[in-house]
Scaffold this motif. Structure first.
Motif, mmCIF file in Angstrom:
data_model
loop_
_atom_site.group_PDB
_atom_site.id
_atom_site.type_symbol
_atom_site.label_atom_id
_atom_site.label_comp_id
_atom_site.label_asym_id
_atom_site.label_seq_id
_atom_site.Cartn_x
_atom_site.Cartn_y
_atom_site.Cartn_z
ATOM 1 N N TYR A 134 37.790 -53.971 32.458
ATOM 2 C CA TYR A 134 38.092 -53.749 33.862
ATOM 3 C C TYR A 134 38.514 -55.016 34.586
ATOM 4 O O TYR A 134 38.245 -56.124 34.136
ATOM 5 N N GLU A 141 41.507 -55.525 41.476
ATOM 6 C CA GLU A 141 42.892 -55.754 41.892
ATOM 7 C C GLU A 141 43.049 -55.403 43.359
ATOM 8 O O GLU A 141 42.477 -54.427 43.838
ATOM 9 N N LYS A 150 45.258 -53.816 46.109
ATOM 10 C CA LYS A 150 46.360 -52.847 46.152
ATOM 11 C C LYS A 150 46.752 -52.586 47.599
ATOM 12 O O LYS A 150 45.905 -52.586 48.491
ATOM 13 N N TYR A 171 40.401 -52.782 44.461
ATOM 14 C CA TYR A 171 40.126 -51.645 43.594
ATOM 15 C C TYR A 171 39.532 -52.133 42.284
ATOM 16 O O TYR A 171 39.991 -53.133 41.724
ATOM 17 N N VAL A 205 39.662 -51.484 38.625
ATOM 18 C CA VAL A 205 40.655 -50.862 37.739
ATOM 19 C C VAL A 205 40.116 -50.911 36.312
ATOM 20 O O VAL A 205 39.847 -51.983 35.784
ATOM 21 N N LYS A 262 40.896 -49.730 32.433
ATOM 22 C CA LYS A 262 42.013 -49.301 31.589
ATOM 23 C C LYS A 262 41.494 -48.661 30.299
ATOM 24 O O LYS A 262 40.428 -49.046 29.814
ATOM 25 N N ASN A 308 38.857 -41.509 44.603
ATOM 26 C CA ASN A 308 39.096 -42.344 43.427
ATOM 27 C C ASN A 308 39.964 -41.520 42.478
ATOM 28 O O ASN A 308 40.027 -40.299 42.603
ATOM 29 N N THR A 321 41.941 -41.108 38.388
ATOM 30 C CA THR A 321 42.400 -41.490 37.061
ATOM 31 C C THR A 321 43.923 -41.362 37.089
ATOM 32 O O THR A 321 44.446 -40.351 37.569
ATOM 33 N N GLU A 337 44.712 -45.660 33.723
ATOM 34 C CA GLU A 337 43.714 -46.465 34.414
ATOM 35 C C GLU A 337 42.929 -45.600 35.382
ATOM 36 O O GLU A 337 43.410 -44.557 35.815
ATOM 37 N N TRP A 344 41.304 -45.942 39.172
ATOM 38 C CA TRP A 344 41.353 -46.766 40.373
ATOM 39 C C TRP A 344 40.268 -46.325 41.336
ATOM 40 O O TRP A 344 40.265 -45.175 41.794
#
Length: 163
Positions: A6, A9, A11, A101, A103, A105, A140, A142, A155, A157
């Protein structure tokens, strides 16, 4: 915990236009919730609603959004759009805030598996152990970004605030 899983980030705010369903299972019943979500996604793929959304999307990402609305647990299939975009039928414009956020992956054999896996990592591992940030609510998602080597990748978020 695998820290590479993770990142945090920044945004810009963005808009997702979604078609939703109310999840009726108790929030502690993950098997029930996962089945409801899977049935919903099968329905929107079969009846063409997902294709209608894809036709007005700003990019190729498919969003699976979770949001509490008036004390109901809602789940949406959505796409990123310009704010004024619309589709026929029931839909909701979901505003994601500008800010930080979490994030996460990952990849899975199917979009379902990807979503369940990322949700498990985010809410089961990362957030409970996070010392310097927290999720305080809000939508939130996916984000299914594409396929490679026969796997779906994407990902999750989740908007967070610094503690």
């Amino acid at each position: 915990m695998n820290m590479e899983n993770y990142t945090l980030e920044e945004k810009d705010g963005f808009t997702v236009l979604g078609i939703g369903t109310e999840l009726k299972s108790d929030y502690t019943d993950s098997a029930g919730i996962n089945k409801e979500k899977a049935d919903f996604w099968e329905a929107v793929q079969q009846d063409g609603r997902l294709d209608t959304l894809k036709a007005i999307a700003a990019n190729d990402y498919i969003f699976a959004v979770n949001e509490a609305v008036n004390n109901k647990m809602m789940h949406y299939a959505g796409v990123m759009t310009e704010a004024e975009a619309s589709v026929p039928g029931e839909s909701r414009v979901i505003q994601f805030p500008k800010g930080e956020y979490l994030v996460v992956k990952g990849e899975g054999k199917t979009a379902d598996e990807l979503s369940n896996k990322l949700t498990g990592i985010a809410f089961g591992q990362v957030l409970p152990e996070a010392k310097n940030f927290a999720y305080v609510g809000g939508p939130n998602a996916t984000v299914e970004m594409g396929q490679r080597n026969g796997l779906v990748f994407g990902e999750m978020w989740i908007p967070v605030v610094k503690k």
